[in-house]
Design a protein around this motif. Structure first.
Motif, mmCIF file in Angstrom:
data_model
loop_
_atom_site.group_PDB
_atom_site.id
_atom_site.type_symbol
_atom_site.label_atom_id
_atom_site.label_comp_id
_atom_site.label_asym_id
_atom_site.label_seq_id
_atom_site.Cartn_x
_atom_site.Cartn_y
_atom_site.Cartn_z
ATOM 1 N N GLY A 142 23.692 54.689 3.008
ATOM 2 C CA GLY A 142 22.275 54.854 3.375
ATOM 3 C C GLY A 142 22.076 55.393 4.757
ATOM 4 O O GLY A 142 23.091 55.473 5.788
ATOM 5 N N THR A 143 21.079 55.838 5.190
ATOM 6 C CA THR A 143 20.735 56.155 6.440
ATOM 7 C C THR A 143 20.258 55.244 7.264
ATOM 8 O O THR A 143 19.406 54.226 6.941
ATOM 9 C CB THR A 143 19.493 57.377 6.376
ATOM 10 N N PRO A 144 20.880 54.982 8.606
ATOM 11 C CA PRO A 144 20.408 53.971 9.430
ATOM 12 C C PRO A 144 18.837 54.018 9.819
ATOM 13 O O PRO A 144 18.460 55.244 10.169
ATOM 14 C CB PRO A 144 21.301 53.986 10.621
ATOM 15 N N VAL A 145 18.146 52.844 9.877
ATOM 16 C CA VAL A 145 16.770 52.855 10.292
ATOM 17 C C VAL A 145 16.368 52.837 11.669
ATOM 18 O O VAL A 145 16.807 51.791 12.445
ATOM 19 C CB VAL A 145 16.033 51.828 9.246
ATOM 20 N N THR A 146 15.842 53.667 12.160
ATOM 21 C CA THR A 146 15.233 53.330 13.442
ATOM 22 C C THR A 146 13.892 53.316 13.679
ATOM 23 O O THR A 146 13.258 53.674 12.532
ATOM 24 C CB THR A 146 16.054 54.454 14.423
ATOM 25 N N THR A 147 13.378 53.038 14.752
ATOM 26 C CA THR A 147 11.913 52.867 14.936
ATOM 27 C C THR A 147 11.168 54.286 14.639
ATOM 28 O O THR A 147 10.307 54.407 13.853
ATOM 29 C CB THR A 147 11.448 52.496 16.332
ATOM 30 N N ALA A 148 11.798 55.192 15.207
ATOM 31 C CA ALA A 148 11.363 56.586 14.993
ATOM 32 C C ALA A 148 11.312 56.906 13.640
ATOM 33 O O ALA A 148 10.349 57.571 12.902
ATOM 34 C CB ALA A 148 12.213 57.803 15.736
ATOM 35 N N SER A 149 12.564 56.729 12.834
ATOM 36 C CA SER A 149 12.665 57.112 11.600
ATOM 37 C C SER A 149 11.681 56.446 10.656
ATOM 38 O O SER A 149 11.189 56.888 9.740
ATOM 39 C CB SER A 149 14.244 57.069 11.008
ATOM 40 N N PHE A 150 11.473 55.019 10.956
ATOM 41 C CA PHE A 150 10.511 54.268 10.308
ATOM 42 C C PHE A 150 9.217 54.749 10.260
ATOM 43 O O PHE A 150 8.420 54.865 9.231
ATOM 44 C CB PHE A 150 10.880 52.563 10.694
ATOM 45 N N LEU A 151 8.588 55.026 11.498
ATOM 46 C CA LEU A 151 7.445 55.428 11.642
ATOM 47 C C LEU A 151 7.144 56.837 10.972
ATOM 48 O O LEU A 151 6.190 57.070 10.301
ATOM 49 C CB LEU A 151 7.151 55.720 13.168
ATOM 50 N N GLU A 152 8.129 57.674 11.072
ATOM 51 C CA GLU A 152 7.859 58.809 10.351
ATOM 52 C C GLU A 152 7.897 58.687 8.730
ATOM 53 O O GLU A 152 7.216 59.208 8.155
ATOM 54 C CB GLU A 152 9.217 59.806 10.608
ATOM 55 N N TRP A 153 8.930 57.701 8.212
ATOM 56 C CA TRP A 153 8.659 57.261 6.830
ATOM 57 C C TRP A 153 7.345 56.862 6.513
ATOM 58 O O TRP A 153 6.698 57.208 5.556
ATOM 59 C CB TRP A 153 9.928 56.366 6.405
ATOM 60 N N ARG A 154 6.856 55.869 7.253
ATOM 61 C CA ARG A 154 5.624 55.304 6.893
ATOM 62 C C ARG A 154 4.490 56.371 6.919
ATOM 63 O O ARG A 154 3.509 56.320 6.010
ATOM 64 C CB ARG A 154 5.309 54.122 8.124
ATOM 65 N N GLU A 155 4.313 57.243 7.906
ATOM 66 C CA GLU A 155 3.362 58.092 7.987
ATOM 67 C C GLU A 155 3.498 58.925 6.484
ATOM 68 O O GLU A 155 2.429 59.230 6.023
ATOM 69 C CB GLU A 155 3.510 59.155 9.199
#
Length: 246
Positions: A142-155
């Motif tokens: 899987g892809t490591p989750v970072t704050t930036a990637s999580f915010l992008e996914w949530r949006e």
């Protein structure tokens, strides 16, 4: 016979004795020799027909060289590399008979071409296998989750859910009359119990206050003494006395 002619005649005799089946003299100044690696590799067989044209000044000049591919394949770059190697060696051998040296070099060069080709193919296969293993590992890891990637996914997720809700809302109200739609909107905007609770948290303490106001204080010790007295009365009523006179 000039010295050049004698050298050429001697070389032709030597070549015919070394390559009796491979050499063919096409004229007084030309010959062709079949050349192949010392050991052929299955599925990579290669065989050339080396064409040699002797100029009058040979061996003080390099003979004209060319070849045809009898079996196998060579890229344009490989052909040029082979010819360049022959010309370079010929320049280094000026003043002496050189065709035997050139043929020997070409045999070795063909073996090198085949070996390099096999090595490149194996490297391609190894690189492909490594890439496939890395892709499989990445897929399972899987892809490591970072704050930036999580915010992008949530949006993206919220946008998708809003779009889905809008589509469902449109589908739900499609057959309604204007009045029904108005009533439906009012019902949708009416706050729920949870929303009321979150809006005024004093409601959480108001019920507790009401309970405190109506509470009755109970003295447990008084209850214990009353119960004990009642038990004593019951014992006296049920007691039967016996005397010796009876």
């Amino acid at each position: 016979m000039s010295n050049y002619a004698e050298i050429l005649q001697e070389e032709l005799e030597v070549l015919e004795s070394i390559y009796p089946d491979e050499i063919e003299k096409t004229s007084e100044q030309e010959l062709q020799i079949t050349v192949e690696p010392d050991e052929q590799v299955p599925d990579e067989e290669i065989r050339l027909l080396l064409k040699v044209h002797y100029p009058p000044e040979y061996p003080d000049v390099v003979p004209d060289l060319a070849f045809d591919i009898i079996e196998g394949e060579l890229s344009a770059a490989e052909e040029e590399e082979l010819l360049e190697g022959l010309r370079t060696l010929g320049t280094e051998s000026l003043g002496m008979a050189m065709v035997f040296t050139l043929v020997s070099h070409l045999r070795e060069a063909l073996a090198t071409v085949v070996a390099d080709r096999i090595a490149r193919q194996k490297k391609v296969e190894r690189d492909r296998a490594v890439a496939e293993e890395e892709a499989e590992a990445a897929r399972t890891r899987g892809t490591p989750v970072t704050t930036a990637s999580f915010l992008e996914w949530r949006e993206k997720f919220n946008k998708k859910m809003r779009l889905k809700a809008a589509q469902e809302e449109e589908e739900r109200t499609r057959g309604m009359t204007p009045k029904e739609k108005e009533e439906y909107k009012k019902m949708k905007t009416k706050p729920t119990g949870r929303q009321l609770f979150e809006r005024d948290r004093n409601l959480a303490t108001s019920d507790a206050a009401l309970v405190d106001e109506d509470a009755v204080s109970v003295d447990v010790s008084q209850y214990d003494r009353t119960a004990a007295a009642h038990d004593d009365e019951e014992d006296e009523e049920g007691h039967v006395a016996f005397s010796d006179s009876e």
